[in-house]
Structure formats: structure tokens, C-alpha cells
Design a protein around this motif. Sequence first.
Motif, PDB file in Angstrom:
ATOM      1  N   ASN A  83       0.802  -1.227   0.000  1.00  0.00           N
ATOM      2  CA  ASN A  83       0.000   0.000   0.000  1.00  0.00           C
ATOM      3  C   ASN A  83       0.833   1.274   0.000  1.00  0.00           C
ATOM      4  O   ASN A  83       0.321   2.337  -0.368  1.00  0.00           O
ATOM      5  N   GLN A  85       4.027   1.470  -1.488  1.00  0.00           N
ATOM      6  CA  GLN A  85       5.044   1.471  -2.538  1.00  0.00           C
ATOM      7  C   GLN A  85       4.866   2.704  -3.410  1.00  0.00           C
ATOM      8  O   GLN A  85       3.755   3.022  -3.850  1.00  0.00           O
ATOM      9  N   ASP A  86       5.945   3.406  -3.656  1.00  0.00           N
ATOM     10  CA  ASP A  86       5.908   4.590  -4.507  1.00  0.00           C
ATOM     11  C   ASP A  86       5.653   4.188  -5.960  1.00  0.00           C
ATOM     12  O   ASP A  86       5.956   3.059  -6.372  1.00  0.00           O
ATOM     13  N   SER A  87       5.130   5.114  -6.746  1.00  0.00           N
ATOM     14  CA  SER A  87       4.874   4.818  -8.159  1.00  0.00           C
ATOM     15  C   SER A  87       6.155   4.484  -8.920  1.00  0.00           C
ATOM     16  O   SER A  87       6.121   3.825  -9.960  1.00  0.00           O
ATOM     17  N   SER A  88       7.306   4.904  -8.396  1.00  0.00           N
ATOM     18  CA  SER A  88       8.593   4.586  -9.019  1.00  0.00           C
ATOM     19  C   SER A  88       8.970   3.122  -8.840  1.00  0.00           C
ATOM     20  O   SER A  88       9.859   2.618  -9.518  1.00  0.00           O
ATOM     21  N   GLY A  89       8.325   2.457  -7.893  1.00  0.00           N
ATOM     22  CA  GLY A  89       8.661   1.068  -7.567  1.00  0.00           C
ATOM     23  C   GLY A  89       9.423   0.927  -6.266  1.00  0.00           C
ATOM     24  O   GLY A  89       9.522  -0.156  -5.711  1.00  0.00           O
ATOM     25  N   TRP A  91      10.469   2.197  -2.137  1.00  0.00           N
ATOM     26  CA  TRP A  91       9.801   2.571  -0.898  1.00  0.00           C
ATOM     27  C   TRP A  91      10.576   3.718  -0.252  1.00  0.00           C
ATOM     28  O   TRP A  91      11.782   3.871  -0.454  1.00  0.00           O
ATOM     29  N   THR A  98       5.912  10.616   2.384  1.00  0.00           N
ATOM     30  CA  THR A  98       6.347  10.665   0.989  1.00  0.00           C
ATOM     31  C   THR A  98       7.324  11.788   0.690  1.00  0.00           C
ATOM     32  O   THR A  98       7.871  11.849  -0.418  1.00  0.00           O
ATOM     33  N   SER A 131       4.269  -5.528  -8.461  1.00  0.00           N
ATOM     34  CA  SER A 131       5.066  -4.777  -7.488  1.00  0.00           C
ATOM     35  C   SER A 131       6.528  -5.195  -7.537  1.00  0.00           C
ATOM     36  O   SER A 131       7.431  -4.360  -7.466  1.00  0.00           O
ATOM     37  N   ARG A 134       8.239  -3.670 -10.623  1.00  0.00           N
ATOM     38  CA  ARG A 134       8.480  -2.238 -10.422  1.00  0.00           C
ATOM     39  C   ARG A 134       9.633  -2.014  -9.446  1.00  0.00           C
ATOM     40  O   ARG A 134      10.467  -1.131  -9.652  1.00  0.00           O
TER      41      ARG A 134
END
Length: 198
Positions: A83, A85-89, A91, A98, A131, A134
Motif C-alpha cells: 500500500n 510502494q511509490d509509483s517509481s517502484g 519505498w 512521501t 510490485s 516495479r
Amino acid sequence: MLLRVPDYLQDRGQAGGPGDGLMYHGYNAANNATSCCKWGRANGWIMMGHVEVLEAVDKVSPHHELRDQLVQLLNSHAAAMLNVQDSSGAWHQVLNETDTFLETSVTAMTMFSFARGIARGWLNKADYEASIHRAYAALVSQVQDDGTVGKICSGCGIQPNAATYNTHSTDYEQSQPGLGSVWRAVVEYHNFVGGRHA
């Protein structure tokens, strides 16, 4: 012992409110309070340790009465990590903050735990496969041509706030605790995509 960790560290919510399922960095028994923050690598260590315990249980006593609880706990923690995990893949250094930097060792440890969990049948592949891919892309983006690895936090004691966690060094020479997890994760990823698991 592992089954007691969530009793002290996992955010299960307070006063009837929902928690996010992540683990706080520490717990103070003197005042019955958790630390401020959910440090990424602390969660990574817990997940990797959890995987090691489950592997030992499955080899030595696969029908142990506590095995199902251990699997449930891994699934709970893994879902919480997914839940955030950053959009970049990757953490974040502090998982739920963030504005803290994207940290390499928690990315490696979490990716390793997801991949090994799927390989051993403890986690659902459909939930975590994307996940993992990524995370791998984020991980290898930090490996430089000369072999150095970026954005691994140096050793980090319990801090008073997220801003202090964000100022910790990511100097390669001071990051050995997280460096090994990167190589371990890379090997696990290649086993995962190649279907090669012991």
C-alpha cells in the motif's frame, strides 16, 4: 517471538480507528509507547526475518500449530508494504512519509520478501508480481557503472521525527547493512523470473 512483534510494533489503529499495518521502528517498554516513525529498513528486516522463520518451519515442522499464524502475519505486513510502494517502484525512507527520500535497502528487502513469499506459496502471485517488477526496476536504477549503489541509508538508530530520518547519510561506504540485501534481492528476482527456486 516473531508472533509477538506486531503486539509491540504494528500499527493496528487506536481508539477504534484503522491502522496501516506497518511496523514502527521501536517500542519503549518504560512508557508503553512506540517510536514516532515507520522506518523502511526496520520493516524490511522484519519481513526478511519473517521469511527466514517460515522457511525453517516449513523444512523442520511444516504442520506446526503456529505456521498458519505466521503466514497470516506475513500477508498482513506484505499488504501494508504494498500500500505504500511509490509509483517509481521504490519505498520511502520513512514508509508513510512521501517527502522522505526513496531508499534502496527497504526496496531490496521488500522485493526479496515478496518474491520468496510467492515462490514458497505464502503470498498470492497475482497480488505482488507487478510490485516485484516495479521494485526491481527501481533497484537496478541505483546501481552505478562502477558497482556502487545509491540511496542506501547508513546505520540508523531510532529518531525523534521523520525529518531527522531524512537527513541520514546514504554514503556507499557507510551502508553495508543494506548493501547485502541489494545483491540478495537481485539474485532472488532472477530466480523469480526464471522459475529457479531451491
